[in-house]
Design an enzyme around this catalytic site. Structure first.
Site, PDB file in Angstrom:
ATOM      1  N   SER A 109      41.805  39.216  37.764  1.00 46.15           N
ATOM      2  CA  SER A 109      41.387  39.163  39.162  1.00 46.15           C
ATOM      3  C   SER A 109      42.575  39.507  40.060  1.00 46.15           C
ATOM      4  O   SER A 109      43.273  40.475  39.804  1.00 46.15           O
ATOM      5  CB  SER A 109      40.783  37.788  39.486  1.00 46.15           C
ATOM      6  N   GLU A 240      37.945  46.644  36.606  1.00 44.31           N
ATOM      7  CA  GLU A 240      36.789  45.789  36.831  1.00 44.31           C
ATOM      8  C   GLU A 240      36.604  45.552  38.319  1.00 44.31           C
ATOM      9  O   GLU A 240      37.556  45.614  39.094  1.00 44.31           O
ATOM     10  CB  GLU A 240      36.926  44.474  36.062  1.00 44.31           C
ATOM     11  N   HIS A 307      35.116  39.564  35.696  1.00 41.18           N
ATOM     12  CA  HIS A 307      34.480  38.365  36.244  1.00 41.18           C
ATOM     13  C   HIS A 307      33.151  38.012  35.583  1.00 41.18           C
ATOM     14  O   HIS A 307      32.514  37.045  35.981  1.00 41.18           O
ATOM     15  CB  HIS A 307      34.281  38.540  37.752  1.00 41.18           C
TER      16      HIS A 307
END
Length: 337
Positions: A109, A240, A307
């Protein structure tokens, strides 16, 4: 490339370079720490872990200083933040990159901003994988648990990972279980063109929402990284999407292309995402198909990254050999200098 060495006896430094843990979630963090200690790990937990105010654990200088101190501490062999957040990029100008020692940094992240910046700037490998707080269960699934094998790999050696059998569609924190993730949906790695593909090259990974902001900064020079640390070998990107729409994803990918980030790229892997919202009928599959056609490279999506758990451990700077066929994938990463 320089690969840190680590084994279970080394101390784990827990700091929060992005978001800390708010008071109402302290019990969850304490459980994660206890689980790690029960497994025989020793941890040094910094003050930033326990604070959270205005979308960050602490002011940028405080976060950077704690990170710098842990990087300088010879007892610590792994930096393992609790999770990501929003504003890690604020602290980069206070990080002493010239003093960074070869020790692992693990997370994903917003943490991928730090991971990518460290690898691109110093040639020291970093690990894009699970967050510490996601290891608070009695046990971890096989895919997530592979972080230990990846970080224990030595220079010249290889680590191989396989696509997961199942993934978690939605987060359900209100129904705790012995394994943190509720893996119930069949995993299928998809390929643009629906064919078997292979790709090879140096891994660079990150959350596209945040790593795109490294473009044009001293911390985002991909071509210098290739020349100085990766022997001009091709790049395999692993990306991502946390929360951006399909048109924002498209804008970001075009920006990366125009900035030269996809020059000499041999393929791109995209993680599963619940954020790929269509706009005016423009779907994420459209995005992937257009990019594959423009770059003339294979693109794989819905992989174990990001995620939507579980996720593999991708090592920034490692040499990857990737095979995808019939919905399954194999990722072999070799720690080549």
């Amino acid at each position: 490339m320089i690969y840190p060495t680590w084994d279970k006896s080394a101390n784990i430094g827990v700091t929060a370079p992005s978001s800390g843990v708010s008071p109402e979630l302290h019990d969850m963090m304490k459980l994660a720490i206890r689980r790690m200690e029960e497994k025989g790990f020793s941890l040094t937990v910094g003050p930033t872990v326990w604070t959270q105010h205005k979308a960050k654990s602490a002011p940028a200088s405080t976060r950077a200083n704690e990170f710098n101190e842990m990087m300088a501490d010879d007892r610590i062999g792994l930096i393992f933040p609790p999770w990501g957040g929003e504003l890690l990029i604020e602290m980069l100008e206070n990080v002493r990159f010239e003093d960074i020692r070869p020790k692992w940094i693990l997370g994903y992240s917003d943490l991928s901003v730090l991971l990518l910046a460290v690898t691109l700037t110093t040639g020291i490998a970093t690990a894009h994988g699970t967050n510490l707080i996601d290891l608070r269960g009695d046990y971890s699934d096989e895919t997530s648990a592979k972080w230990q094998a990846a970080l224990s790999t030595r220079q010249g050696e290889s680590v191989t990972q396989y696509s997961s059998p199942l993934y978690q569609k939605e987060w359900t924190h209100d129904t705790p279980s012995p394994c943190v993730f509720h893996l119930q949906e069949p995993t299928e790695w998809r390929v643009v063109g629906n064919r078997a593909v292979t790709m090879q090259g140096r891994v660079l990974a990150g959350c596209i929402d945040v790593v795109r902001h490294l473009i044009g900064t001293p911390y985002g020079d991909v071509q210098r990284f290739r020349r100085q640390f990766a022997h001009d070998e091709p790049i395999v990107w692993v990306l991502e999407n946390c929360e951006i729409s399909t048109v924002d994803l498209r804008r970001s990918l075009v920006q990366m292309k125009l900035a030269g980030w996809f020059d000499d790229c041999s393929g791109i892997l995209f993680g599963r995402s619940s954020a790929n919202r269509p706009v005016d009928g423009y779907t994420v599959e459209d995005v992937y198909e257009e990019l594959s056609e423009e770059l003339r490279i294979p693109i794989v999506y819905d992989i174990d990254c990001g995620h939507v758990p579980p996720q593999m451990t991708f090592v920034n700077g490692a040499y990857a050999e990737i095979e995808v066929a019939e919905g399954k994938g194999t990722v072999k990463q070799t720690f080549l200098p």
